[in-house]
Scaffold this active site. Sequence first.
Site, short mmCIF file in Angstrom:
data_model
loop_
_atom_site.label_atom_id
_atom_site.label_comp_id
_atom_site.label_asym_id
_atom_site.label_seq_id
_atom_site.Cartn_x
_atom_site.Cartn_y
_atom_site.Cartn_z
N GLU A 156 -6.99 8.70 6.56
CA GLU A 156 -7.20 9.38 7.84
C GLU A 156 -7.74 10.80 7.66
OE1 GLU A 156 -3.70 9.06 10.25
OE2 GLU A 156 -3.89 6.88 10.43
N HIS A 199 -2.84 11.09 0.50
CA HIS A 199 -2.29 10.90 1.84
C HIS A 199 -1.65 12.21 2.31
CE1 HIS A 199 -0.74 7.67 4.80
NE2 HIS A 199 -0.43 8.85 5.32
N ASN A 250 -7.33 2.11 10.07
CA ASN A 250 -6.04 2.30 10.72
C ASN A 250 -6.24 2.27 12.22
OD1 ASN A 250 -5.07 2.68 8.16
ND2 ASN A 250 -4.44 4.81 8.46
N ARG A 309 0.85 -1.18 0.00
CA ARG A 309 0.00 0.00 0.00
C ARG A 309 0.89 1.24 0.00
NH1 ARG A 309 -2.72 3.06 4.79
NH2 ARG A 309 -3.80 4.65 3.59
N TYR A 321 -4.09 1.75 16.08
CA TYR A 321 -2.84 1.59 16.81
C TYR A 321 -3.04 1.44 18.32
CZ TYR A 321 -0.40 3.30 12.60
OH TYR A 321 0.09 3.46 11.33
N GLU A 375 -3.43 0.12 8.39
CA GLU A 375 -2.22 0.48 9.14
C GLU A 375 -2.31 -0.10 10.53
OE1 GLU A 375 -1.05 4.58 9.39
OE2 GLU A 375 -1.51 4.96 7.28
#
Length: 497
Positions: free
Chosen positions: A188, A143, A328, A98, A330, A397
């Site tokens: 995002e 992005h 995404n 990606r 985390y 991600e």
Amino acid sequence: MKAPAVLWFYCVLFLRNTNALSNHTFPTWFKFGAATASYQVEGAWNEDGKGENIWDRFTHRNSSRIKNHANGDVACDSYHKYKQDVQLLKQLGVDFYRFSISWSRILPTGYPDQVNKAGAQYYKNLIKELKANNIEPYVTIYHWDLPQPLQEIGGWLNDKLVDIFAEYARTLFSLYGNDVKHWFTFNEPRQICYEGYGIGEKAPGLKLPGTGPYKCAHVLIKSHAKAYHVYQENFKEKQGGKLGMVVDTDWYEPATSHPLDREAAERTLQFRWGWYVHPLVFGNYPKIMIERVARRSKLEGFEVSRLPTFTSEEINYIKGTFDFLGFNQYSTSLVKHRPEPEIGIPSYDNDMGTFIYRDPTWERGASDWLYVVPWGIGKALKWIKSNYGDPEIIVTENGFSDHDGTLEDYKRIDYLQSYLSSILDAIHEDGVKVTRYTAWSLMDNFEWYSGYTEKFGLFHVDFQSKHRTRKAKKSVDFYRNVIKSRKLNKCNSKTDS
């Protein structure tokens, strides 16, 4: 003596909770990848006809906002080292890569009437190299690196960008659509709008906390929908690809079982994730957002809500504009009820009106927002399945940061292993349609306002060397072994016997 090669595994002797690792196997259809983004790795910021983008301008004129006054002028020099990077991907054994396309490298002015042939050829070469090595290209259309000329007409606060973005997307579909079957319109969007047009920590650095994020989001969502329709109407039948948006969120866990804390956590999820995904699935913003922003706007003296309104035609046009949801993830946060913020300076944070914090006992990465809470990703995936119609989800991600970029990155291995375990359980035990996992990132790179002080890479990059030398970390062996075996091993580091 050394163990036989067939028994070489990658053991992390201090892995936490190894007995709790999932015993499930990744399905045969499940695919693994790694990711980067154009401004973070390419460099060559003004070479071969590339135009200036907002991160070029932001880092050159506002370098004090970036740690060590860093920028992405050279970064990992992937513009010149793309063949080497493809070999890193081949070493990992991933199914896909990606990466994002620099809008300014393709269209230096931002407009489709001037295509930069050298920039267009760079991505053709990269895609060709990937395909030659049996690695599928997954492309992020945007992005964060808007062409500077488009920022000068207002950037994502200007409705004209809806049509301009759609034509940029059309250009990419025409150039690369025969080889690219997975497209991501935006990465995002909350970071684009809240941090870029709200609190000003990211490019273009505007501080409009009560209006900027909402207007920006409104334009982005309409831009995504138009690009989706352009693909469906002009390219889908021939090219057969899929298109979605990548939205990020922590998991927001109620601090207690009290109903007010539970409501606060759900409201936070709607303001963070639902803000962008709710329109794609249902056509409009979450009800709680519409009501709270309208009520507070009225009390603040606004004639209309600071949250823009979609027309009925726009609601129908936006609804259903995705083939999958990019996710995404985390970290995790705790949420408590907060007394209603006083009416004063309008802001997105006061509109949300919750208290968010982290448990100080949780392990941290180098990034101040990254806490290691693997059960959070499982809960988030189940929540998406339950609230958004059981969509296909691509984890686009997920990764761990450290400061030193050590090759002995056992904490990264620990992180990846534990998060992958939660994803496995979500697939097998909760029926969540997670089809792909993407490690962030392929290599250490420019991490926005943190510069080069936070390292997420599976491969180390020596930024002191003009050659930007890459070296494999221990996590490369770990990830390769997971991909090959399609399961998690309690023993994951090379040992002697």
